[in-house]
Enzyme design. Structure first.
Site, PDB file in Angstrom:
ATOM      1  CG  HIS A  73      -2.009   1.175   0.795  1.00 48.60           C
ATOM      2  ND1 HIS A  73      -2.902   1.119  -0.244  1.00 48.60           N
ATOM      3  CD2 HIS A  73      -2.088   2.408   1.289  1.00 48.60           C
ATOM      4  CE1 HIS A  73      -3.511   2.279  -0.350  1.00 48.60           C
ATOM      5  NE2 HIS A  73      -3.038   3.086   0.562  1.00 48.60           N
ATOM      6  CE1 TYR A 127      -1.525   7.560  -0.063  1.00 46.84           C
ATOM      7  CE2 TYR A 127      -0.896   5.525   1.012  1.00 46.84           C
ATOM      8  CZ  TYR A 127      -1.863   6.420   0.633  1.00 46.84           C
ATOM      9  OH  TYR A 127      -3.174   6.174   0.926  1.00 46.84           O
ATOM     10  CG  HIS A 165      -9.108   2.628  -6.599  1.00 44.76           C
ATOM     11  ND1 HIS A 165      -9.478   3.893  -6.197  1.00 44.76           N
ATOM     12  CD2 HIS A 165      -7.978   2.336  -5.921  1.00 44.76           C
ATOM     13  CE1 HIS A 165      -8.600   4.330  -5.307  1.00 44.76           C
ATOM     14  NE2 HIS A 165      -7.680   3.411  -5.129  1.00 44.76           N
ATOM     15  CG  PHE A 166      -4.988  -0.330  -9.515  1.00 45.03           C
ATOM     16  CD1 PHE A 166      -4.449  -0.504 -10.775  1.00 45.03           C
ATOM     17  CD2 PHE A 166      -5.427  -1.453  -8.818  1.00 45.03           C
ATOM     18  CE1 PHE A 166      -4.374  -1.763 -11.340  1.00 45.03           C
ATOM     19  CE2 PHE A 166      -5.352  -2.719  -9.380  1.00 45.03           C
ATOM     20  CZ  PHE A 166      -4.827  -2.865 -10.645  1.00 45.03           C
ATOM     21  CG  HIS A 167      -6.038   1.057 -14.785  1.00 44.09           C
ATOM     22  ND1 HIS A 167      -6.145  -0.150 -14.154  1.00 44.09           N
ATOM     23  CD2 HIS A 167      -5.107   0.882 -15.766  1.00 44.09           C
ATOM     24  CE1 HIS A 167      -5.332  -1.030 -14.740  1.00 44.09           C
ATOM     25  NE2 HIS A 167      -4.688  -0.426 -15.714  1.00 44.09           N
ATOM     26  NE  ARG A 199      -6.772  -7.191  -8.900  1.00 41.29           N
ATOM     27  CZ  ARG A 199      -5.954  -6.560  -8.035  1.00 41.29           C
ATOM     28  NH1 ARG A 199      -6.303  -6.422  -6.771  1.00 41.29           N
ATOM     29  NH2 ARG A 199      -4.812  -6.061  -8.430  1.00 41.29           N
ATOM     30  NE  ARG A 200      -3.563  -9.566  -9.490  1.00 42.15           N
ATOM     31  CZ  ARG A 200      -2.731  -9.651  -8.491  1.00 42.15           C
ATOM     32  NH1 ARG A 200      -2.881 -10.560  -7.577  1.00 42.15           N
ATOM     33  NH2 ARG A 200      -1.708  -8.830  -8.397  1.00 42.15           N
TER      34      ARG A 200
END
Lengths: 70, 165, 576
Positions: free
Chosen positions: C228, C232, C379-381, C442-443
């Site tokens: 995680h 950042y 979300h992470f795209h 996903r995946r």
């Protein structure tokens, strides 16, 4: 769009000075004479959107469907 | 330090928002009674599953009136068992573990969703109030045939239920 | 001050090399993304289903690790050298860490690429998360370790510059950009310790046969200890761009320098003890620890929400200096014709949307709705795939002249490129979120099951698949435009020199207003470590007492001793 400069007329913007600070600043605004009311307005709209979406997603999309782990 | 008044207001609102989010989730846990998958299932030696009292005996077992237990092993690319039949209105506790690598378990379109990790027993309890077919998939990559790993839960009206599988 | 490339030619050389490495990884990872998106939606299938996972590993590692980190070390090198106005203390050391990062990348890439060749046993189809007991070739883990050590040395390099600067500038506030680099690196040291421990003490010894097995939940927990906060590590350079470059591009000044510093300190303190929120639905971790991780995660929203205000207020300041007025009309007085500004502003807008899906992901029991579905990928795209990637690309249009000494080829081409990326991502990410709510995992190479159907309330799954495919094509078009544009600019096809002094205007509320305690890196690091111990000691003790350091063994003590013996063997390698 931006506050009207002659540079926008050129075919490509290659010769335009890169620095907005050199061409477009009409007046300098100091710390004490600046109230970010636009920011406050935008962020209020953002707050309302996420607050609504949170409630909708949690209570309708999530709790509204099943089965759920109990 | 000078901080603009608007920014102070926003700071306060942001903290409230965060507290409200945590509060909502706490309500879900306490008020709506949603349990998290946790360490209740205990641990297990993934190399000796057949000796284990539960996983030596995979499948669906009725343990009480409207209460069932499913002992399930995930092993690439299958769930054992992969076809589960239970009567409408049952409370089912799933005990799941993996013999090879990490897997996932998600009943599509529901809030039943967990990981299955070698060495750990995933224990989750689910109430099936409505009859129908519930498909489930492995949602953690587990090998080259991962996308074939699936199964079904048939929730049938009580009078059509044929008993233990 | 003149052009950076002429003032600091050696440092500029390292920055250029890091950016070049980054862009190679971007192009490679992006093309892999297109192959996946078209494959899993069923439109074009040029690979076997089983090869999909090799492609996915390459996509994740190239973009999440190589593209992002190579870019940010280049950007940080510039930020430190330029803001302290002093060269690297020893350019050979600077070259050493860059070389280690390249070496590590190649070591990790070779086994991944081996997955494409049937004739070889070498492969690393373990995806970005490499959850044991999935096994990659040992070279893959060793490569990751070497790469991370390279980044650690880079951090030491920048701290050395700062210490040397401090000797000559006693009592002065650290320049904002260097402050941001140092807090980010301190966070990174703490975060990457998790994955380094997982690799060095558990995965490599297990693979080399030094220990009997592996405890999958332990290595998984250590992965997320890093997994995680690594986001950042990507995001903090972007925040630096938004705080430092974006206001200037808008014709304004940073609203508050002290607040920017507070935000970075909050990230240092709160980033790491959040990783368990990726494990909300894991067995073997009790609900209390999950709730604690959620509380930390939710409070980590604070620096981002504060950033939203400060950055928008700084942009608005630019609009008002350009004659803007009204509550919303000032938005039209921004330099939307400039790719660096527009790209970063659109990236920030996307990040606001990503903020919402991230809030959902953070909500402990809420996670049942979305865990491991395509929602997460959506979300992470938005976060790493747009807030980070688009900001990196857009800032390059401003940044490149400083390190090459000549102008970017065409503003118009740059503008088209950033807008196409934005549109592509709107299609792809929106569809991924919605299809994830329907439960599509996903995946997965082939999400069409015999006995499982996914139902969506609005529209159909096939419409959403079409949007994913369309979005992915637009994204790769944007990527190719970017690559072509960078080549044209790098080799100076326009034949224009870099613009003259391009300084960053001072903040409206300057560093002199920042409390001195903010400079106390020891204090903030100590607090961060305290929070990490508070959040992780008990869960890890529980995981190990349940199942051992290396898989199921009976007792904690017995197992600790076998761990120490294993370690002894690993170090001395003599005792059978």
């Amino acid at each position: 769009m931006s506050s009207g400069t002659e540079h926008e007329a050129s075919p490509d913007t290659l010769d335009e000075p890169d620095d907005v600070w050199e061409v477009d600043i009409e007046k300098q605004i100091g710390h004490d004479e600046y109230d970010p009311v636009g920011t406050l307005s935008l962020i209020t709209v953002y707050f309302l959107i996420i607050a609504f979406l949170w409630v909708f997603m949690y209570f309708v999309e999530f709790l509204g469907r099943g089965p759920t782990v109990v | 330090m000078e901080i603009h008044r608007y920014e102070k207001i926003w700071f306060g609102v942001a903290v409230l928002l965060i507290v409200a989010f945590i509060g909502t989730v706490a309500y879900g846990a306490v008020g709506a009674g949603i349990e998290m998958v946790d360490d209740d299932g205990g641990t297990i030696d993934p190399n000796n599953l057949s000796d284990h009292e539960r996983f030596g005996d995979t499948g669906v077992h009725q343990v009480g009136d409207g209460e069932f237990e499913v002992n399930m092993i995930a092993v690439h690319p299958s769930f054992i068992p992969n076809d589960i039949e239970i009567p409408e209105g049952s409370t089912v506790t799933f005990y799941m573990t993996a013999s090879d690598v990490t897997h996932g378990f998600n009943i599509a379109g529901t809030n039943v969703n967990s990981m299955i990790i070698p060495g750990q027993i995933t224990e989750i309890t689910v109430e099936f109030d409505e009859s129908g077919t519930y498909g489930f998939v492995c949602h953690e990559y587990c090998g080259s045939l991962h996308h074939e790993m699936e199964g079904q839960i048939q929730v049938v009206p009580e009078d059509e239920f044929g008993g233990d599988a | 001050m003149g052009v950076f490339a002429h003032e600091y030619p050696n440092e500029a050389g390292i920055v250029r090399a890091a950016l070049a490495s980054s862009f190679v990884a971007l192009l490679l990872g992006g093309v892999m993304g297109l192959i996946q998106a078209l494959h899993r939606t069923g439109y074009v299938q040029v690979i076997d289903d089983s090869t999909y996972y090799t492609v996915l590993t390459l996509h994740g590692v190239s973009l999440a690790i190589l593209f992002s980190i190579f870019f940010l070390v280049g950007f940080f090198q510039w930020a430190v050298t330029d803001s302290l106005d002093r060269p690297s203390e020893d350019i050979r050391f600077t070259k050493l860490w860059y070389a280690l990062m390249v070496l590590g990348s190649i070591m990790a890439a070779v086994p991944i690429l081996g997955g494409f060749i049937d004739q070889t046993e070498i492969s690393a189809d373990v995806l970005f998360t490499f959850y044991a007991p999935l096994e990659a070739h040992p070279l893959f883990y060793a490569g990751l370790a070497v790469f991370i050590i390279g980044t650690w040395l880079a951090g030491i390099d920048w701290f050395r510059s700062w210490w040397a600067w401090k000797q000559k500038n006693r009592g002065e506030k650290t320049p904002l950009r260097t402050f941001m680099v140092l807090t980010t690196m301190l966070m990174w040291y703490l975060a990457s310790a998790g994955v380094a421990i997982a690799v060095i003490f558990f995965l490599l010894p297990w693979q080399l046969g030094l220990v009997g097995g592996v405890n999958p939940l332990l290595t998984r927990t250590l992965f997320w200890f890093f997994g995680h906060p690594v986001v950042y590590f990507w995001l903090m350079p972007v925040y630096m761009m938004w705080y430092v470059i974006l206001p200037k591009l808008a014709g304004g000044r940073l609203f508050s320098d002290p607040l920017a510093r507070i935000v970075f300190v909050l990230f240092l303190v709160l980033s790491v003890p959040t990783g368990i929120h990726h494990q909300y639905v894991d067995p073997g971790i009790s609900e209390g620890f999950k709730f604690l991780a959620m509380t930390n995660t939710m409070f980590l929203l604070l620096p981002s929400l504060l950033t939203a205000f400060t950055v928008v207020a700084s942009i608005e300041h630019g609009a008002r200096q350009r004659g803007g007025s009204g509550y919303f009309r000032w938005l039209t007085d921004l330099p939307w014709n400039r790719p660096a500004f527009t790209g970063m502003a659109l990236a920030a807008l996307m990040f606001a949307a990503a903020g919402f899906s991230g809030m959902v992901n953070a909500g402990m029991n809420f996670n049942y709705l979305v865990h491991n579905t395509l929602w997460i990928v959506g979300h992470f795209h938005l976060t790493v795939g747009t807030a980070v990637a688009l900001s990196f690309m857009a800032s390059t249009y401003w940044f490149l002249p400083k390190i090459t000494g000549h102008k970017v080829f065409s503003k118009r081409l740059g503008l088209v490129q950033v807008v196409v990326w934005f549109i592509g991502m709107v299609f792809m990410s929106n569809a991924m979120h919605r299809i994830g709510l329907a439960g599509e995992p996903r995946r997965t190479a082939d999400p069409f099951y015999d006995g499982v159907t996914f139902e969506t309330s609005l529209g159909t799954i096939s419409e959403l698949h079409a949007q994913i495919a369309l979005g992915s094509v637009l994204l790769v078009v944007s990527l190719l435009l970017f690559a072509a544009h960078i080549l044209l600019s790098w080799f100076n096809f326009a034949d224009k020199d870099a613009p003259t002094p391009d300084t960053i205007p001072p903040a409206l509320s300057g560093p002199e207003h920042a409390p001195a305690v903010l400079e106390n890196f020891r204090l903030w690091t100590a607090i961060a470590i305290g929070l990490i111990l508070l959040t992780y000691t008990l869960p890890i003790a529980a995981i190990v007492s349940g199942n051992g350091w290396f898989g199921p063994v009976t007792t904690f003590i017995g197992d600790t001793s076998s761990f120490l013996t294993g370690l002894f063997h690993a170090v001395f390698g003599v005792i059978p």
